[in-house]
Design a protein around this motif. Structure first.
Motif, PDB file in Angstrom:
ATOM      1  N   VAL A   1     -16.291  -3.758 -23.743  1.00 30.69           N
ATOM      2  CA  VAL A   1     -14.832  -3.704 -23.887  1.00 30.69           C
ATOM      3  C   VAL A   1     -14.370  -4.580 -25.047  1.00 30.69           C
ATOM      4  O   VAL A   1     -13.558  -4.173 -25.872  1.00 30.69           O
ATOM      5  CB  VAL A   1     -14.136  -4.103 -22.563  1.00 30.69           C
ATOM      6  CG1 VAL A   1     -12.661  -4.328 -22.766  1.00 30.69           C
ATOM      7  CG2 VAL A   1     -14.383  -3.039 -21.501  1.00 30.69           C
TER       8      VAL A   1
ATOM      9  N   TYR B   1     -20.490   6.615 -25.125  1.00 29.88           N
ATOM     10  CA  TYR B   1     -19.432   6.230 -26.056  1.00 29.88           C
ATOM     11  C   TYR B   1     -19.959   6.194 -27.499  1.00 29.88           C
ATOM     12  O   TYR B   1     -19.283   6.636 -28.426  1.00 29.88           O
ATOM     13  CB  TYR B   1     -18.844   4.863 -25.684  1.00 29.88           C
ATOM     14  CG  TYR B   1     -17.653   4.523 -26.532  1.00 29.88           C
ATOM     15  CD1 TYR B   1     -16.395   4.993 -26.197  1.00 29.88           C
ATOM     16  CD2 TYR B   1     -17.789   3.757 -27.683  1.00 29.88           C
ATOM     17  CE1 TYR B   1     -15.292   4.708 -26.996  1.00 29.88           C
ATOM     18  CE2 TYR B   1     -16.707   3.461 -28.477  1.00 29.88           C
ATOM     19  CZ  TYR B   1     -15.459   3.940 -28.130  1.00 29.88           C
ATOM     20  OH  TYR B   1     -14.385   3.664 -28.930  1.00 29.88           O
TER      21      TYR B   1
ATOM     22  N   THR C   1     -14.140   8.516 -23.471  1.00 26.22           N
ATOM     23  CA  THR C   1     -13.996   7.058 -23.381  1.00 26.22           C
ATOM     24  C   THR C   1     -13.772   6.640 -21.932  1.00 26.22           C
ATOM     25  O   THR C   1     -14.384   5.674 -21.455  1.00 26.22           O
ATOM     26  CB  THR C   1     -12.839   6.564 -24.270  1.00 26.22           C
ATOM     27  OG1 THR C   1     -13.109   6.939 -25.618  1.00 26.22           O
ATOM     28  CG2 THR C   1     -12.667   5.060 -24.175  1.00 26.22           C
TER      29      THR C   1
ATOM     30  N   SER D   1     -24.852   1.786 -16.596  1.00 22.10           N
ATOM     31  CA  SER D   1     -24.260   0.989 -17.678  1.00 22.10           C
ATOM     32  C   SER D   1     -24.736   1.468 -19.046  1.00 22.10           C
ATOM     33  O   SER D   1     -23.928   1.664 -19.963  1.00 22.10           O
ATOM     34  CB  SER D   1     -24.607  -0.489 -17.503  1.00 22.10           C
ATOM     35  OG  SER D   1     -23.978  -1.015 -16.368  1.00 22.10           O
TER      36      SER D   1
ATOM     37  N   LEU E   1     -20.431  -4.651 -19.394  1.00 20.31           N
ATOM     38  CA  LEU E   1     -19.076  -4.091 -19.366  1.00 20.31           C
ATOM     39  C   LEU E   1     -18.119  -4.926 -20.202  1.00 20.31           C
ATOM     40  O   LEU E   1     -17.392  -4.393 -21.058  1.00 20.31           O
ATOM     41  CB  LEU E   1     -18.584  -4.005 -17.918  1.00 20.31           C
ATOM     42  CG  LEU E   1     -17.114  -3.634 -17.712  1.00 20.31           C
ATOM     43  CD1 LEU E   1     -16.803  -2.256 -18.280  1.00 20.31           C
ATOM     44  CD2 LEU E   1     -16.753  -3.704 -16.236  1.00 20.31           C
TER      45      LEU E   1
ATOM     46  N   SER F   1     -17.009   6.943 -20.118  1.00 18.47           N
ATOM     47  CA  SER F   1     -17.899   5.842 -20.514  1.00 18.47           C
ATOM     48  C   SER F   1     -17.558   4.566 -19.763  1.00 18.47           C
ATOM     49  O   SER F   1     -18.448   3.886 -19.233  1.00 18.47           O
ATOM     50  CB  SER F   1     -17.795   5.589 -22.017  1.00 18.47           C
ATOM     51  OG  SER F   1     -18.227   6.702 -22.742  1.00 18.47           O
ATOM     52  N   ILE F   2     -16.288   4.258 -19.697  1.00 17.66           N
ATOM     53  CA  ILE F   2     -15.859   3.048 -18.989  1.00 17.66           C
ATOM     54  C   ILE F   2     -16.121   3.190 -17.488  1.00 17.66           C
ATOM     55  O   ILE F   2     -16.561   2.241 -16.832  1.00 17.66           O
ATOM     56  CB  ILE F   2     -14.385   2.729 -19.291  1.00 17.66           C
ATOM     57  CG1 ILE F   2     -14.261   2.328 -20.766  1.00 17.66           C
ATOM     58  CG2 ILE F   2     -13.856   1.630 -18.379  1.00 17.66           C
ATOM     59  CD1 ILE F   2     -12.860   2.189 -21.274  1.00 17.66           C
TER      60      ILE F   2
END
Length: 161
Positions: A155, A38, A6, A31, A151, A9-10
């Motif tokens: 989220v 994820y 995670t 991106s 992004l 991924s971020i």
């Protein structure tokens, strides 16, 4: 607790936003890599199908802007396909040698010279060169906004409370 995949991924998604502002860094691909990493890690469950499709489309639009927005802007300004192709090649070489300023100066100069040679009209040549240069700058802004949207949407979708 947040796991390592995670976090990676971020990091890829943040890198995508930053990458759109740096030359030769494929922000849209970073991106999309973050989203799909994820998705894979979640057992293909998160983000959901609709969110995944929307994020993918945004990533593909960003990729399109990265590769074609400057050329399309030059065409709208009246430059020929040959001019935009040659100018793109010159811009990449100058980017590698002199950096972003060289890219912009080389792009403007190449479009101006080739269009002036082709038509003999300084006003047309200037217009085409301005469109190409502004289109390249606008492309960067569009890419930054789109990757930031990816992004944020990621989220919100994955970590919705």
């Amino acid at each position: 607790m947040v796991d390592a995949v995670t976090l990676v991924s971020i990091a890829l998604l943040v890198g995508g936003v930053v990458g759109t502002l740096l030359p030769l860094v494929p922000g849209s691909l970073l991106s999309l890599s973050g989203v799909y990493l994820y998705w894979w890690q979640s057992g293909f469950a998160e983000p959901g199908t609709v969110a995944l499709v929307v994020l993918t489309v945004l990533g593909l639009v960003t990729l399109f802007a990265e590769f074609f927005a400057g050329s399309l802007a030059a065409r709208v300004g009246g430059a020929s396909w040959t001019t935009t192709t040659v100018a793109g090649g010159v811009a990449v070489v100058l980017l590698l040698v002199t950096g972003p300023v060289g890219l912009l100066v080389g792009l403007f100069g190449t479009v101006f010279v080739l269009e002036y040679y082709r038509r003999g009209d300084a006003a047309h040549s200037t217009r085409s060169a301005l469109f190409a240069t502004v289109g390249t700058l606008a492309s960067t802004a569009i890419q930054a906004l789109l990757t930031a949207t990816i992004l944020l949407a990621f989220v919100v979708t994955v970590f919705a409370f």
